[in-house]
Design an enzyme around this catalytic site. Sequence first.
Site: not given
Ligand code: AP5
Ligand code: MG
Length: 214
Positions: A13, A88, A127, A161, A172
């Site tokens: 994402k 979410r 990552r 992270r 997660r």
């Molecule tokens: P990346 O693009 O970073 O993946 P992502 O989908 O953004 O994954 P996240 O881990 O950020 O998602 P998340 O939902 O767990 O975390 P968030 O920050 O939202 O890609 C991942 C890796 O793969 C990278 O190294 C990239 O280079 C590689 N990659 C990407 N595409 C690729 C491809 N096609 N091929 C190969 N490699 C690839 O949330 C974190 C925390 O915040 C949550 O756990 C929660 O506690 C809180 N939080 C955030 N939003 C909310 C909400 N709305 N409600 C409640 N709590 C929330």
């Molecule tokens: Mg992300």
Amino acid sequence: MNIILLGPPGAGKGTQSAGLVERHGMKQLSTGDMLRAAVKAQTPVGLEAKAVMDRGELVSDAIVSALIDDNLGAMPVDQGAIFDGYPRTAAQADDLDRILAKNGRTLDHVIELEVDVDALVERITGRFSCAKCGALYHDTANPTSEDGVCDVCGSTEFKRRPDDNEETVRTRMDEYRAKTAPILPGYEARGIVSRVDGMGAIDEVASAIDAILN
Ligand code: AP5
Ligand code: MG
């Protein structure tokens, strides 16, 4: 254009949002990034969210919806928004409808990045990001062009992270399955869901997303 990028942790994402910002001048609204900024700045929200995030659980709906409300309200009305990691839960999806309506916006697409869950742990544990500009990388799938130097800003400092460890990633993913995946049928009923194979190369996934937006 207002779109949601939906998918489990590590689906891509954040990576795809960065591409959309660059190609289409949209704004990325990542609640994860906003929360991490709040943790870093030690604001009241950050202090409350930190332990929850470290466990891989979801922060309260009220906190994240308030972040989206504030950030969307501050955007020019003609700039497109990418919701990354929000909504979410069913309550957040309802909040988003209200926030969009208040700002005279409608939701155009919900794009689900379909990924093989087994590959996600490897993506997440590999990552890292630039400590200065936040550009996202992966140890093997998406390294910097020059070892130890950010492609985007030239910084030599990187970070990982605290929640990118195998145990937290499992929590997660459980949270995604239990609370986030169930919001999809509601969007399907509105006919705005598209699915993209998130297992392709980063630029292939980007092309598939552009084909939906055009
Ligand atoms: P990346 O693009 O970073 O993946 P992502 O989908 O953004 O994954 P996240 O881990 O950020 O998602 P998340 O939902 O767990 O975390 P968030 O920050 O939202 O890609 C991942 C890796 O793969 C990278 O190294 C990239 O280079 C590689 N990659 C990407 N595409 C690729 C491809 N096609 N091929 C190969 N490699 C690839 O949330 C974190 C925390 O915040 C949550 O756990 C929660 O506690 C809180 N939080 C955030 N939003 C909310 C909400 N709305 N409600 C409640 N709590 C929330
Ligand atoms: Mg992300």
